[in-house]
Design a protein around this motif. Structure first.
Motif, mmCIF file in Angstrom:
data_model
loop_
_atom_site.group_PDB
_atom_site.id
_atom_site.type_symbol
_atom_site.label_atom_id
_atom_site.label_comp_id
_atom_site.label_asym_id
_atom_site.label_seq_id
_atom_site.Cartn_x
_atom_site.Cartn_y
_atom_site.Cartn_z
ATOM 1 N N ASN A 1 28.287 28.783 90.457
ATOM 2 C CA ASN A 1 29.523 29.545 90.302
ATOM 3 C C ASN A 1 30.118 29.380 88.923
ATOM 4 O O ASN A 1 30.554 30.341 88.300
ATOM 5 N N ARG B 1 28.151 31.112 86.424
ATOM 6 C CA ARG B 1 28.294 32.559 86.579
ATOM 7 C C ARG B 1 29.627 33.035 86.000
ATOM 8 O O ARG B 1 29.696 34.073 85.354
ATOM 9 N N SER C 1 29.128 32.946 82.291
ATOM 10 C CA SER C 1 28.322 34.055 81.788
ATOM 11 C C SER C 1 29.030 35.375 82.011
ATOM 12 O O SER C 1 28.915 36.298 81.219
ATOM 13 N N GLY C 2 29.806 35.440 83.109
ATOM 14 C CA GLY C 2 30.541 36.677 83.367
ATOM 15 C C GLY C 2 31.534 36.957 82.268
ATOM 16 O O GLY C 2 31.643 38.087 81.779
#
Lengths: 170, 273
Positions: free
Chosen positions: B41, B44, B47-48
């Motif tokens: 998470n 992510r 990277s998001g």
């Protein structure tokens, strides 16, 4: 060298105690005593540092294998092994550690051992519990767990020390 | 090189610790669902954020193309709008004036040329005889009287603005029906002058001036403006300063008033003469 079998027995006994007895003690969801670290605490003064880390790794890993928490106890115990030399240096008696002695109550007294054990046990437990929750949002409830569990573990470890003492005397 | 190895030797404990600890963490993350999902998470999220930054920059780079697309889309939608479709199609609405029994229809038009600074001001509308506009028709806006159609071509018509020396309109005070002739004095485009109101008429600042309906060009009761000042002139008449209700400077949409009975009336008047 001749002490190695005794340490192996120590290792097995402590791991077994932890797995079969203390892992099953969970008081109120807050207290999880971890006494297996006693093994690291009472290793001889002249244990090579690298060996401490390796031993810490295998000790933690054995506990992890049986508690199904791979990596958790391993990292915490390695951390403990890493800290041990520094703590020993900080709380060393004025005349230093004598050869042929061990970091136990028997040789350096309850006060010294308490200082030594409190620091390392709290460090280990804090590391372990924060790794377990893996976030800082429950910081204070985790801290409470750390403190309560440390007190319980310390009590057990001190009691264990007196067992050792008697054993030795015999 | 040797000092480097010395250095490594000196920190071998720390290096070994880091090595084993990293290894432990790899074990931890790979073998425990909770910690694994936490790490996934977190990465992510990271990277998001990174990807959204990248796409922000990308969007910025393609802004011009995007703008063009939006403009095209805008035009397409504008063309679908009712107002656009109606631009070249006339709306006829019937208004029955029950007092004079005259019937008027209205045609919408837009001002495409306008002047207010000359002495003889004219407007140009975007409708001509193709839309049914003829000379002598009245032009009003939603605020009031604008002028009278003078010349008509197929798609355009010129209008004598109220702001024109030649323009005179029969008007009256709304509250007491005293009528007079209103004209522009050629100075301020916001004001016109109403003459021939007798002295015994009750005149007050703020009174509404409307069309009288005598001329058969304008329907009765269209607002012209409001009295802003008045004074006695030439013995028995007031000279009233009227603030025009229409602001000619921002005039855009107007209505052409078509008097359906005008022809009948004119024919009758000609016969009578």
């Amino acid at each position: 060298m001749k002490a190695i079998p005794r340490y192996i027995i120590n290792f097995v006994v402590l791991v077994a105690l932890q797995i079969f007895l203390f892992n099953n003690i969970q008081l109120g969801g807050y207290i999880n005593p971890y006494i297996y670290i006693l093994f690291i605490l009472i290793l001889p003064f002249n244990t090579p540092k690298w060996l401490l880390l390796v031993v810490g790794f295998f000790l933690g890993f054995s506990i992890d294998l049986f508690s199904n928490t791979i990596g958790m106890h391993t990292s915490a115990t390695v951390f403990l092994a890493f800290l041990r030399p520094f703590i020993l240096k900080i709380i060393a008696p004025r005349e230093g550690y004598e050869s042929e002695t061990f970091p136990t109550v028997k040789y350096y007294g309850i006060n010294w051992f308490l200082k030594y054990a409190v620091i390392l046990v709290i460090a280990h437990h804090a590391f372990l519990f924060y790794i377990e929750v893996f976030r800082f949002s429950d910081f204070f409830s985790t801290l409470l767990r750390v403190i309560l569990s440390s007190i319980f573990s310390l009590t057990m470890i001190i009691i264990g020390q007196y067992f050792y003492r008697k054993e030795k005397r015999r | 090189m040797r000092s480097f190895f010395d250095f490594l030797l000196r920190i071998h404990f720390l290096l070994l610790f880091i090595l084993i600890e990293v290894f432990s963490f790899i074990l931890l993350v790979n073998n425990n669902n909770y910690q694994q999902s936490s790490v996934v998470n977190f990465s992510r999220q990271f990277s998001g954020r990174y990807y959204s930054r990248i796409s922000n920059v990308k969007q910025y780079l393609s802004l011009e193309e995007e703008n063009k697309k939006l403009a095209e889309e805008n035009i397409r939608l504008l063309n679908l709008l009712e107002s656009s479709i109606n631009k070249n199609r006339d709306i006829y609405g019937n208004i029955v004036d029950s007092l004079t029994n005259q019937q008027y229809t209205y045609i919408t038009a837009q001002v495409v040329n306008n002047s207010i600074s000359k002495k003889h001001n004219f407007l140009t509308l975007n409708k001509g005889y193709a839309s049914g506009i003829k000379p002598e028709m009245a032009i009003i806006s939603q605020d009031g009287v604008v002028g009278i159609v003078k010349g008509v071509s197929r798609n355009y018509s010129t209008v004598i603005s109220l702001l024109n020396f030649d323009f005179k309109i029969s008007s009256k005070i709304k509250k007491n029906d005293f009528f007079g002739s209103l004209s522009w004095d050629g100075t301020n485009y916001r004001y016109a002058t109403l003459k021939e109101i007798p002295l015994h008429a009750d005149v007050q600042i703020g009174d509404t001036i409307i069309t009288s309906g005598f001329s058969s060009i304008y329907p009765e009761g269209i607002v012209i403006g409001y009295i802003s000042d008045f004074e006695e002139k030439t013995g028995s008449f007031y000279e009233i300063k009227v603030k025009l209700s229409v602001d000619f400077k921002k005039l855009k949409n107007v209505y052409v008033v078509r008097d359906l009975l005008q022809k009948e009336k004119i024919e009758l008047e000609e016969q009578t003469q």
